[in-house]
Write an enzyme that holds these catalytic residues in place. Structure first.
Site, PDB file in Angstrom:
ATOM      1  N   GLU A   1      -9.560 -11.069  -7.139  1.00  0.00           N
ATOM      2  CA  GLU A   1      -8.614  -9.954  -7.052  1.00  0.00           C
ATOM      3  C   GLU A   1      -7.482 -10.100  -8.073  1.00  0.00           C
ATOM      4  O   GLU A   1      -7.098  -9.120  -8.720  1.00  0.00           O
ATOM      5  CB  GLU A   1      -8.077  -9.864  -5.622  1.00  0.00           C
ATOM      6  CG  GLU A   1      -9.178  -9.467  -4.635  1.00  0.00           C
ATOM      7  CD  GLU A   1      -8.796  -9.605  -3.171  1.00  0.00           C
ATOM      8  OE1 GLU A   1      -7.636  -9.989  -2.877  1.00  0.00           O
ATOM      9  OE2 GLU A   1      -9.657  -9.333  -2.310  1.00  0.00           O
TER      10      GLU A   1
ATOM     11  N   ARG B   1      -1.628 -14.162   5.051  1.00  0.00           N
ATOM     12  CA  ARG B   1      -2.354 -13.445   6.122  1.00  0.00           C
ATOM     13  C   ARG B   1      -1.550 -13.492   7.429  1.00  0.00           C
ATOM     14  O   ARG B   1      -1.550 -12.533   8.189  1.00  0.00           O
ATOM     15  CB  ARG B   1      -3.745 -14.059   6.329  1.00  0.00           C
ATOM     16  CG  ARG B   1      -4.690 -13.971   5.135  1.00  0.00           C
ATOM     17  CD  ARG B   1      -5.249 -12.606   4.865  1.00  0.00           C
ATOM     18  NE  ARG B   1      -5.958 -12.028   5.974  1.00  0.00           N
ATOM     19  CZ  ARG B   1      -6.752 -10.940   5.884  1.00  0.00           C
ATOM     20  NH1 ARG B   1      -6.949 -10.345   4.698  1.00  0.00           N
ATOM     21  NH2 ARG B   1      -7.326 -10.439   6.930  1.00  0.00           N
TER      22      ARG B   1
ATOM     23  N   HIS C   1      -2.088  -5.419   1.636  1.00  0.00           N
ATOM     24  CA  HIS C   1      -3.344  -6.148   1.451  1.00  0.00           C
ATOM     25  C   HIS C   1      -3.012  -7.598   1.152  1.00  0.00           C
ATOM     26  O   HIS C   1      -2.015  -7.883   0.491  1.00  0.00           O
ATOM     27  CB  HIS C   1      -4.148  -5.589   0.256  1.00  0.00           C
ATOM     28  CG  HIS C   1      -5.264  -6.513  -0.156  1.00  0.00           C
ATOM     29  ND1 HIS C   1      -6.476  -6.520   0.478  1.00  0.00           N
ATOM     30  CD2 HIS C   1      -5.310  -7.514  -1.093  1.00  0.00           C
ATOM     31  CE1 HIS C   1      -7.236  -7.481  -0.061  1.00  0.00           C
ATOM     32  NE2 HIS C   1      -6.550  -8.090  -1.015  1.00  0.00           N
TER      33      HIS C   1
ATOM     34  N   PHE D   1     -15.565   3.926   6.510  1.00  0.00           N
ATOM     35  CA  PHE D   1     -14.191   4.264   6.116  1.00  0.00           C
ATOM     36  C   PHE D   1     -13.937   4.127   4.613  1.00  0.00           C
ATOM     37  O   PHE D   1     -12.818   4.338   4.158  1.00  0.00           O
ATOM     38  CB  PHE D   1     -13.183   3.398   6.894  1.00  0.00           C
ATOM     39  CG  PHE D   1     -13.367   1.908   6.712  1.00  0.00           C
ATOM     40  CD1 PHE D   1     -12.878   1.252   5.590  1.00  0.00           C
ATOM     41  CD2 PHE D   1     -14.028   1.158   7.677  1.00  0.00           C
ATOM     42  CE1 PHE D   1     -13.045  -0.112   5.420  1.00  0.00           C
ATOM     43  CE2 PHE D   1     -14.202  -0.222   7.509  1.00  0.00           C
ATOM     44  CZ  PHE D   1     -13.706  -0.855   6.373  1.00  0.00           C
TER      45      PHE D   1
ATOM     46  N   TYR E   1     -12.349  -2.716  -3.660  1.00  0.00           N
ATOM     47  CA  TYR E   1     -12.870  -2.741  -2.290  1.00  0.00           C
ATOM     48  C   TYR E   1     -14.403  -2.686  -2.250  1.00  0.00           C
ATOM     49  O   TYR E   1     -14.970  -2.254  -1.245  1.00  0.00           O
ATOM     50  CB  TYR E   1     -12.285  -1.580  -1.484  1.00  0.00           C
ATOM     51  CG  TYR E   1     -10.900  -1.854  -0.930  1.00  0.00           C
ATOM     52  CD1 TYR E   1     -10.658  -2.947  -0.081  1.00  0.00           C
ATOM     53  CD2 TYR E   1      -9.829  -1.011  -1.209  1.00  0.00           C
ATOM     54  CE1 TYR E   1      -9.397  -3.188   0.450  1.00  0.00           C
ATOM     55  CE2 TYR E   1      -8.565  -1.248  -0.682  1.00  0.00           C
ATOM     56  CZ  TYR E   1      -8.362  -2.339   0.153  1.00  0.00           C
ATOM     57  OH  TYR E   1      -7.117  -2.574   0.691  1.00  0.00           O
TER      58      TYR E   1
ATOM     59  N   ASN F   1      -2.284   0.316   6.693  1.00  0.00           N
ATOM     60  CA  ASN F   1      -1.704  -0.863   7.333  1.00  0.00           C
ATOM     61  C   ASN F   1      -0.750  -1.648   6.414  1.00  0.00           C
ATOM     62  O   ASN F   1      -0.559  -2.840   6.576  1.00  0.00           O
ATOM     63  CB  ASN F   1      -2.817  -1.750   7.899  1.00  0.00           C
ATOM     64  CG  ASN F   1      -3.811  -2.181   6.835  1.00  0.00           C
ATOM     65  OD1 ASN F   1      -3.643  -1.873   5.665  1.00  0.00           O
ATOM     66  ND2 ASN F   1      -4.847  -2.897   7.245  1.00  0.00           N
TER      67      ASN F   1
ATOM     68  N   LYS G   1       0.833  -1.212   0.000  1.00  0.00           N
ATOM     69  CA  LYS G   1       0.000   0.000   0.000  1.00  0.00           C
ATOM     70  C   LYS G   1       0.870   1.265   0.000  1.00  0.00           C
ATOM     71  O   LYS G   1       2.067   1.216   0.310  1.00  0.00           O
ATOM     72  CB  LYS G   1      -0.934  -0.038   1.219  1.00  0.00           C
ATOM     73  CG  LYS G   1      -1.943  -1.193   1.175  1.00  0.00           C
ATOM     74  CD  LYS G   1      -2.960  -1.098   2.323  1.00  0.00           C
ATOM     75  CE  LYS G   1      -3.971  -2.230   2.264  1.00  0.00           C
ATOM     76  NZ  LYS G   1      -5.026  -2.102   3.313  1.00  0.00           N
TER      77      LYS G   1
HETATM   78  P1  ADP Z   1      -7.952  -6.872   5.853  1.00  0.00           P
HETATM   79  O1  ADP Z   1      -7.189  -5.943   4.930  1.00  0.00           O
HETATM   80  O2  ADP Z   1      -7.129  -7.283   7.046  1.00  0.00           O
HETATM   81  O3  ADP Z   1      -8.578  -8.038   5.132  1.00  0.00           O
HETATM   82  P2  ADP Z   1     -10.626  -5.694   5.929  1.00  0.00           P
HETATM   83  O4  ADP Z   1     -10.948  -6.516   4.724  1.00  0.00           O
HETATM   84  O5  ADP Z   1     -11.565  -5.757   7.100  1.00  0.00           O
HETATM   85  O6  ADP Z   1      -9.163  -6.022   6.476  1.00  0.00           O
HETATM   86  O7  ADP Z   1     -10.545  -4.164   5.508  1.00  0.00           O
HETATM   87  C1  ADP Z   1      -9.953  -3.791   4.282  1.00  0.00           C
HETATM   88  C2  ADP Z   1      -9.072  -2.579   4.519  1.00  0.00           C
HETATM   89  O8  ADP Z   1      -9.896  -1.479   4.906  1.00  0.00           O
HETATM   90  C3  ADP Z   1      -8.070  -2.728   5.668  1.00  0.00           C
HETATM   91  O9  ADP Z   1      -6.888  -3.400   5.294  1.00  0.00           O
HETATM   92  C4  ADP Z   1      -7.821  -1.277   6.012  1.00  0.00           C
HETATM   93  O10 ADP Z   1      -6.926  -0.659   5.101  1.00  0.00           O
HETATM   94  C5  ADP Z   1      -9.196  -0.663   5.837  1.00  0.00           C
HETATM   95  N1  ADP Z   1      -9.965  -0.637   7.095  1.00  0.00           N
HETATM   96  C6  ADP Z   1     -10.586  -1.690   7.692  1.00  0.00           C
HETATM   97  N2  ADP Z   1     -11.201  -1.306   8.822  1.00  0.00           N
HETATM   98  C7  ADP Z   1     -10.976   0.027   8.955  1.00  0.00           C
HETATM   99  C8  ADP Z   1     -11.347   1.028   9.924  1.00  0.00           C
HETATM  100  N3  ADP Z   1     -12.093   0.702  10.988  1.00  0.00           N
HETATM  101  N4  ADP Z   1     -10.923   2.300   9.715  1.00  0.00           N
HETATM  102  C9  ADP Z   1     -10.184   2.627   8.633  1.00  0.00           C
HETATM  103  N5  ADP Z   1      -9.807   1.747   7.683  1.00  0.00           N
HETATM  104  C10 ADP Z   1     -10.182   0.465   7.833  1.00  0.00           C
HETATM  105 MG    MG Z   2     -10.067  -8.089   3.678  1.00  0.00          MG
END
Ligand code: ADP
Ligand code: MG
Length: 141
Positions: free
Chosen positions: A128, A87, A117, A59, A51, A114, A11
């Site tokens: 994807e 993961r 992905h 968000f 997404y 974070n 990212k």
């Molecule tokens: P992951 O990437 O661990 O699979 P999710 O699929 O739940 O997590 O969410 C997709 C992405 O959305 C996350 O990696 C993060 O960048 C963003 N995200 C998720 N939850 C939040 C939140 N509460 N606030 C801001 N960004 C979020």
């Molecule tokens: Mg996810």
């Protein structure tokens, strides 16, 4: 255990840290191979489609703005149990809760920013990868 493919993104926040090499080293040290890779800056339409499952979440707008803010690295990772293995290497979504040594612990800045992905299931990996790679761009050497 079957060989799998999964989709990974470095990212924008991790790209700005000049961490491509360190992140790829984590994948390689943990038994995953880079089977496809490209650098690009996502358009708003690409980020929104990618997404789409989160479009009702509060968000979503912030996430799309972040993901289109700078270049990203898109990858196909392959290996035994690659989806769940990736993961684990990534760590928890919230970097503050990610285990020591994981990519999100090392390079994540916040829940949104974070660092990486990774697909969460065989179905999402297929969807994807299909959004960003043609068959001929993935090399299973
Ligand atoms: P992951 O990437 O661990 O699979 P999710 O699929 O739940 O997590 O969410 C997709 C992405 O959305 C996350 O990696 C993060 O960048 C963003 N995200 C998720 N939850 C939040 C939140 N509460 N606030 C801001 N960004 C979020
Ligand atoms: Mg996810």
């Amino acid at each position: 255990m079957a060989t799998e493919q999964t989709f990974s993104i470095i990212k924008p926040n991790a790209m700005k840290k000049n961490a491509i090499g360190s992140i790829i080293a984590k994948f390689e040290e943990n038994g995953l191979k880079i089977a496809g890779a490209k650098l690009t800056q996502l358009s708003q339409a690409q980020a929104e489609e990618f997404y789409a499952e989160h479009k009702e979440r509060p968000f979503f707008g912030e996430l799309v703005t972040f993901m289109t803010s700078a270049p990203v690295m898109l990858m196909c990772l392959s290996g035994e149990n690659a989806i769940m293995r990736n993961r684990e290497i990534m760590g928890a979504t919230n970097p503050a809760e990610a285990a020591d040594g994981t990519i999100r612990k090392l390079y994540g800045d916040s829940m949104g920013e974070n660092a990486v992905h990774g697909s969460d299931s065989p179905e999402s990996a297929k969807r994807e990868l299909g959004l960003f790679f043609t068959d001929s761009e993935i090399c299973n050497a």
